[in-house]
Motif scaffolding. Structure first.
Motif, PDB file in Angstrom:
ATOM      1  N   MET A   1       0.850  -1.193   0.000  1.00  0.00           N
ATOM      2  CA  MET A   1       0.000   0.000   0.000  1.00  0.00           C
ATOM      3  C   MET A   1       0.886   1.243   0.000  1.00  0.00           C
ATOM      4  O   MET A   1       2.011   1.222   0.487  1.00  0.00           O
ATOM      5  N   THR A   2       0.364   2.332  -0.532  1.00  0.00           N
ATOM      6  CA  THR A   2       1.124   3.575  -0.640  1.00  0.00           C
ATOM      7  C   THR A   2       1.486   4.111   0.735  1.00  0.00           C
ATOM      8  O   THR A   2       0.668   4.131   1.650  1.00  0.00           O
ATOM      9  N   GLU A   3       2.738   4.538   0.881  1.00  0.00           N
ATOM     10  CA  GLU A   3       3.173   5.083   2.168  1.00  0.00           C
ATOM     11  C   GLU A   3       2.511   6.438   2.433  1.00  0.00           C
ATOM     12  O   GLU A   3       2.320   7.256   1.523  1.00  0.00           O
ATOM     13  N   PRO A   4       2.169   6.715   3.696  1.00  0.00           N
ATOM     14  CA  PRO A   4       1.451   7.931   4.026  1.00  0.00           C
ATOM     15  C   PRO A   4       2.343   9.159   4.054  1.00  0.00           C
ATOM     16  O   PRO A   4       3.534   9.075   4.299  1.00  0.00           O
ATOM     17  N   THR A   5       1.742  10.302   3.779  1.00  0.00           N
ATOM     18  CA  THR A   5       2.429  11.580   3.959  1.00  0.00           C
ATOM     19  C   THR A   5       1.692  12.451   4.971  1.00  0.00           C
ATOM     20  O   THR A   5       2.195  13.485   5.380  1.00  0.00           O
ATOM     21  N   VAL A   6       0.506  12.033   5.355  1.00  0.00           N
ATOM     22  CA  VAL A   6      -0.283  12.747   6.364  1.00  0.00           C
ATOM     23  C   VAL A   6      -0.551  11.777   7.504  1.00  0.00           C
ATOM     24  O   VAL A   6      -0.907  10.630   7.276  1.00  0.00           O
ATOM     25  N   SER A   7      -0.383  12.200   8.748  1.00  0.00           N
ATOM     26  CA  SER A   7      -0.495  11.303   9.886  1.00  0.00           C
ATOM     27  C   SER A   7      -1.943  11.093  10.297  1.00  0.00           C
ATOM     28  O   SER A   7      -2.852  11.821   9.892  1.00  0.00           O
ATOM     29  N   THR A   8      -2.140  10.067  11.149  1.00  0.00           N
ATOM     30  CA  THR A   8      -3.470   9.811  11.681  1.00  0.00           C
ATOM     31  C   THR A   8      -3.973  10.990  12.493  1.00  0.00           C
ATOM     32  O   THR A   8      -5.174  11.263  12.513  1.00  0.00           O
ATOM     33  N   SER A   9      -3.078  11.697  13.176  1.00  0.00           N
ATOM     34  CA  SER A   9      -3.522  12.858  13.951  1.00  0.00           C
ATOM     35  C   SER A   9      -4.173  13.896  13.036  1.00  0.00           C
ATOM     36  O   SER A   9      -5.171  14.524  13.410  1.00  0.00           O
ATOM     37  N   THR A  76       0.280 -18.824   4.401  1.00  0.00           N
ATOM     38  CA  THR A  76       1.281 -19.027   3.355  1.00  0.00           C
ATOM     39  C   THR A  76       0.670 -18.997   1.956  1.00  0.00           C
ATOM     40  O   THR A  76       1.345 -18.636   0.990  1.00  0.00           O
ATOM     41  N   HIS A  77      -0.598 -19.380   1.839  1.00  0.00           N
ATOM     42  CA  HIS A  77      -1.252 -19.368   0.528  1.00  0.00           C
ATOM     43  C   HIS A  77      -2.171 -18.165   0.342  1.00  0.00           C
ATOM     44  O   HIS A  77      -2.959 -18.117  -0.608  1.00  0.00           O
ATOM     45  N   LEU A  78      -2.093 -17.200   1.223  1.00  0.00           N
ATOM     46  CA  LEU A  78      -2.859 -15.963   1.079  1.00  0.00           C
ATOM     47  C   LEU A  78      -2.279 -15.153  -0.074  1.00  0.00           C
ATOM     48  O   LEU A  78      -1.092 -14.816  -0.074  1.00  0.00           O
ATOM     49  N   ASN A  79      -3.098 -14.838  -1.068  1.00  0.00           N
ATOM     50  CA  ASN A  79      -2.581 -14.055  -2.191  1.00  0.00           C
ATOM     51  C   ASN A  79      -3.029 -12.600  -2.084  1.00  0.00           C
ATOM     52  O   ASN A  79      -3.821 -12.237  -1.206  1.00  0.00           O
ATOM     53  N   THR A  80      -2.532 -11.775  -2.976  1.00  0.00           N
ATOM     54  CA  THR A  80      -2.763 -10.336  -2.879  1.00  0.00           C
ATOM     55  C   THR A  80      -4.146  -9.911  -3.372  1.00  0.00           C
ATOM     56  O   THR A  80      -4.494  -8.737  -3.277  1.00  0.00           O
ATOM     57  N   ALA A  97      -7.659 -12.886  19.998  1.00  0.00           N
ATOM     58  CA  ALA A  97      -7.964 -11.826  19.038  1.00  0.00           C
ATOM     59  C   ALA A  97      -8.513 -12.453  17.763  1.00  0.00           C
ATOM     60  O   ALA A  97      -8.257 -13.621  17.466  1.00  0.00           O
ATOM     61  N   THR A  98      -9.277 -11.674  17.027  1.00  0.00           N
ATOM     62  CA  THR A  98      -9.719 -12.035  15.685  1.00  0.00           C
ATOM     63  C   THR A  98      -9.261 -10.933  14.734  1.00  0.00           C
ATOM     64  O   THR A  98      -9.260  -9.754  15.092  1.00  0.00           O
ATOM     65  N   PHE A  99      -8.871 -11.330  13.518  1.00  0.00           N
ATOM     66  CA  PHE A  99      -8.296 -10.400  12.552  1.00  0.00           C
ATOM     67  C   PHE A  99      -9.023 -10.452  11.215  1.00  0.00           C
ATOM     68  O   PHE A  99      -9.537 -11.498  10.819  1.00  0.00           O
ATOM     69  N   LEU A 100      -8.998  -9.330  10.501  1.00  0.00           N
ATOM     70  CA  LEU A 100      -9.137  -9.306   9.058  1.00  0.00           C
ATOM     71  C   LEU A 100      -7.716  -9.235   8.522  1.00  0.00           C
ATOM     72  O   LEU A 100      -6.937  -8.362   8.932  1.00  0.00           O
ATOM     73  N   MET A 101      -7.362 -10.135   7.629  1.00  0.00           N
ATOM     74  CA  MET A 101      -5.976 -10.300   7.206  1.00  0.00           C
ATOM     75  C   MET A 101      -5.863 -10.188   5.690  1.00  0.00           C
ATOM     76  O   MET A 101      -6.682 -10.737   4.957  1.00  0.00           O
ATOM     77  N   TRP A 102      -4.848  -9.482   5.227  1.00  0.00           N
ATOM     78  CA  TRP A 102      -4.542  -9.410   3.798  1.00  0.00           C
ATOM     79  C   TRP A 102      -3.062  -9.129   3.622  1.00  0.00           C
ATOM     80  O   TRP A 102      -2.341  -8.891   4.596  1.00  0.00           O
ATOM     81  N   ARG A 103      -2.596  -9.164   2.395  1.00  0.00           N
ATOM     82  CA  ARG A 103      -1.182  -8.891   2.155  1.00  0.00           C
ATOM     83  C   ARG A 103      -1.005  -8.090   0.874  1.00  0.00           C
ATOM     84  O   ARG A 103      -1.861  -8.101  -0.026  1.00  0.00           O
ATOM     85  N   ASP A 104       0.127  -7.392   0.795  1.00  0.00           N
ATOM     86  CA  ASP A 104       0.562  -6.781  -0.457  1.00  0.00           C
ATOM     87  C   ASP A 104       1.943  -7.330  -0.770  1.00  0.00           C
ATOM     88  O   ASP A 104       2.355  -8.345  -0.209  1.00  0.00           O
ATOM     89  N   PHE A 109      -0.877  -7.849   6.587  1.00  0.00           N
ATOM     90  CA  PHE A 109      -1.533  -6.938   7.516  1.00  0.00           C
ATOM     91  C   PHE A 109      -2.567  -7.689   8.346  1.00  0.00           C
ATOM     92  O   PHE A 109      -3.320  -8.526   7.824  1.00  0.00           O
ATOM     93  N   LEU A 110      -2.618  -7.367   9.630  1.00  0.00           N
ATOM     94  CA  LEU A 110      -3.598  -7.913  10.557  1.00  0.00           C
ATOM     95  C   LEU A 110      -4.373  -6.755  11.171  1.00  0.00           C
ATOM     96  O   LEU A 110      -3.799  -5.929  11.888  1.00  0.00           O
ATOM     97  N   GLN A 111      -5.662  -6.697  10.891  1.00  0.00           N
ATOM     98  CA  GLN A 111      -6.503  -5.627  11.435  1.00  0.00           C
ATOM     99  C   GLN A 111      -7.267  -6.161  12.642  1.00  0.00           C
ATOM    100  O   GLN A 111      -7.859  -7.241  12.582  1.00  0.00           O
ATOM    101  N   LEU A 112      -7.278  -5.380  13.723  1.00  0.00           N
ATOM    102  CA  LEU A 112      -7.940  -5.766  14.969  1.00  0.00           C
ATOM    103  C   LEU A 112      -8.271  -4.509  15.759  1.00  0.00           C
ATOM    104  O   LEU A 112      -7.825  -3.411  15.403  1.00  0.00           O
TER     105      LEU A 112
END
Length: 358
Positions: A1-9, A76-80, A97-104, A109-112
């Motif tokens: 994913m594209t790197e950020p230039t503006v912060s979460t704040s 290991t078999h998770l694709n993009t 914990a439970t996650f939504l998981m994806w990769r680039d 990435f693990l979302q929780l």
């Protein structure tokens, strides 16, 4: 994913400029957009900043194989082009914990929930050992918007001309990542994960199509979809099957070992499952229905027969909840929140079948 230039704040400050109001005790808990804003529970189509979600990134040659050895699903078999649900269990098979998981191309990435993220990330890091994997907190680098309803399809077209075709499919372009998650009420739902800068720029056009609401609308849609999320109140309370996690794609029984795997497998294959999670509604005008609250049966009023997994106000003095419960309990008596004399639960069909293992 594209790197950020503006912060979460900057993202939080932008949301405040749009009228967002945050909890005094938690500066990331978006409560509403003011008294005159559309009610979250009344919107069919909406977009909601999901400021309560955190993000762990795992990078390195062994990142996928390391997570594969820790989580309930195949990494290991998770694709993009896809996303998956996954759980992280204690050695006793109880979900931490439970996650939504994806990769680039760079990392998984693990979302929780943000409230769980620091401790979960630290615990995972303890087991990296000699693996070539590095975990990092990506929560401040990306912002998340949840979108749902018929109008969401047109609203996203400018940035994603082709939308993910099915639940848990993923599209990535220069505007970020778009994941279609589980449908709710026969409608598609999406998460847009991007740099704060991207979502700030998109906000005015999104607002032309959709009502901006609090994350409560998204949580209700998750409940309607039958997708549970472990929170601080429910850590180590449930084996994955108790919250239907294998029914919604969160457990792979062929992937090999992970913490608690023997217990999870035993629950699946030895005997009939005695506990499941069901969808229910109840009166919440005089009680605070929330995750971790106990439920009771009139047939056995002295001890709880289950627990609220997730809950949210659904309007009209009612709450909607996912409740983990003994399967036989609703057949033997009425079910109540808090005590056998508390508000009675009315049960509803989930969008999937509560099947027993074959």
């Amino acid at each position: 994913m594209t790197e950020p230039t503006v912060s979460t704040s900057a993202w939080i400050e932008f949301l405040k400029q749009q009228g967002a109001q945050f909890a005094a005790a938690d500066p990331l808990e978006l409560q509403d957009f003011g008294a005159l804003a559309p009610k979250a529970e009344e919107q069919e189509s909406f977009f909601a900043p999901l400021t309560d979600l955190g993000l762990i990134g795992a990078a390195g040659d062994d990142a996928a194989s390391f997570l594969h050895s820790q989580l309930t699903n195949d990494v290991t078999h998770l694709n993009t082009e896809e996303a998956r649900l996954a759980g992280y269990c204690s050695p006793k098979g109880r979900l931490l914990a439970t996650f939504l998981m994806w990769r680039d191309a760079q990392q998984v990435f693990l979302q929780l929930p943000r409230a769980l993220q620091p401790a979960i990330q630290k615990r995972l890091q303890m087991f990296v050992m000699r693996a070539k994997a590095k975990l990092s907190d990506q929560s401040d680098n990306y912002a998340v918007i949840g979108l749902a309803g018929p109008a969401a399809l047109n609203a996203l077209a400018e940035w994603f001309p082709v939308l993910p075709a099915s639940p848990y499919s993923r599209i990535e372009n220069t505007n970020g990542t778009l994941i279609r998650v589980a449908d709710a009420q026969n409608g598609a739902r999406f998460q847009w994960i991007a740099t704060p800068e991207t979502l700030i720029g998109a906000w005015p056009k999104l607002a032309q199509h959709l009502a901006a609401v609090s994350p409560q609308a998204w949580r209700l849609s998750e409940i309607r979809a039958g997708v549970p999320q472990i929170t601080t109140a429910t850590q180590e309370q449930f084996v994955p099957q108790m919250i239907n996690y294998e029914l919604i794609g969160g457990v792979n029984f062929k992937k090999g070992c992970y913490p608690g795997q023997e217990i999870v497998a035993r629950s699946q294959y030895l005997g009939k499952l005695k506990r499941r999670t069901m969808l229910a509604s109840l009166d919440n005008s005089e009680v605070d229905v929330r995750a971790g609250g106990e439920i009771f049966s009139s047939a056995d009023p002295d001890q709880p027969c289950g627990m609220v997994v997730n809950a949210g106000a659904s309007g009209g003095g009612r709450a909607l909840a996912l409740v983990e419960i003994k399967v036989a309990a609703p057949e033997s008596g009425s079910i109540h929140f808090g005590s056998a004399g508390g508000p009675q639960l009315q049960f509803h069909d989930l969008p999937y079948v509560l099947a027993d293992p074959q």
